[in-house]
Scaffold this active site. Sequence first.
Site, PDB file in Angstrom:
ATOM      1  CD  GLU A  41     104.037  49.577  48.417  1.00 28.13           C
ATOM      2  OE1 GLU A  41     103.559  48.471  48.752  1.00 28.13           O
ATOM      3  OE2 GLU A  41     104.675  50.309  49.196  1.00 28.13           O
ATOM      4  NE  ARG A  45      97.645  44.836  49.803  1.00 34.87           N
ATOM      5  CZ  ARG A  45      97.753  45.536  50.920  1.00 34.87           C
ATOM      6  NH1 ARG A  45      96.667  46.131  51.412  1.00 34.87           N
ATOM      7  NH2 ARG A  45      98.900  45.642  51.542  1.00 34.87           N
ATOM      8  CB  THR A  69     100.908  43.212  47.738  1.00 32.98           C
ATOM      9  OG1 THR A  69     100.448  44.470  48.240  1.00 32.98           O
ATOM     10  CG2 THR A  69     100.373  42.122  48.652  1.00 32.98           C
ATOM     11  CE  LYS A 129     105.463  47.390  53.064  1.00 29.24           C
ATOM     12  NZ  LYS A 129     104.484  47.132  51.989  1.00 29.24           N
TER      13      LYS A 129
END
Length: 209
Positions: A41, A45, A69, A129
């Site tokens: 994953e 960012r 994210t 998640k």
Amino acid sequence: MADATSVLHVSPVIPVVTIADPQHAVPVARALADGGVRIIELTLRTGSALESLKRIATEVPDILVGAGTILTPAQADAAAGAGAQFLVSPGVTPALLDHMLRLNIPVLPGVATVGEVMAVLERGLTAMKFFPAGPAGGPDYLAAIGAPIPQVRFCPTGGVSLDSAPSYLKLANVSCVGGSWLTPRAAVESNDWEQITRLAHDAAGLSRG
């Protein structure tokens, strides 16, 4: 329905990776795969995250690469365009979930409360998640959710380590955990791919309940 149930069974641990320099992307992915972890994953960012994602998707076909994210529909579109094979969000809104589902790739929406779990379940998704796992209640919280909502499977992420992972993985409603410990920043910056492979090997050897 782009449910991510199959994604949760690739490895006991999904490495949550932030890469600042795209030159590191392919070596990191190959080091993880060499250790038996064939999923990553990659968080969005950094400004170069999409380039790193594209390189992994193109050059390391034996690893399943997802984008983490995801906060906005635009990020979801960009990640899918760069080759992401699944999408992960830290939390989710109805608008974001609607948009991600329209992309028709596996989606792992982030949840932290029973109400959020129920809202995502209403959309037909049973893979989620759990974030931030530690602060949100840890294994005891997930075990409690499993009693009234046994059909949902979770990937707890946030504060999970090699030491704490087994306490999550023994739960019937946990299929895998997410962790950043597999790719320490110092190892990445010093090109210590052997260390990452060793950490991946240890993670791949964790047993699931």
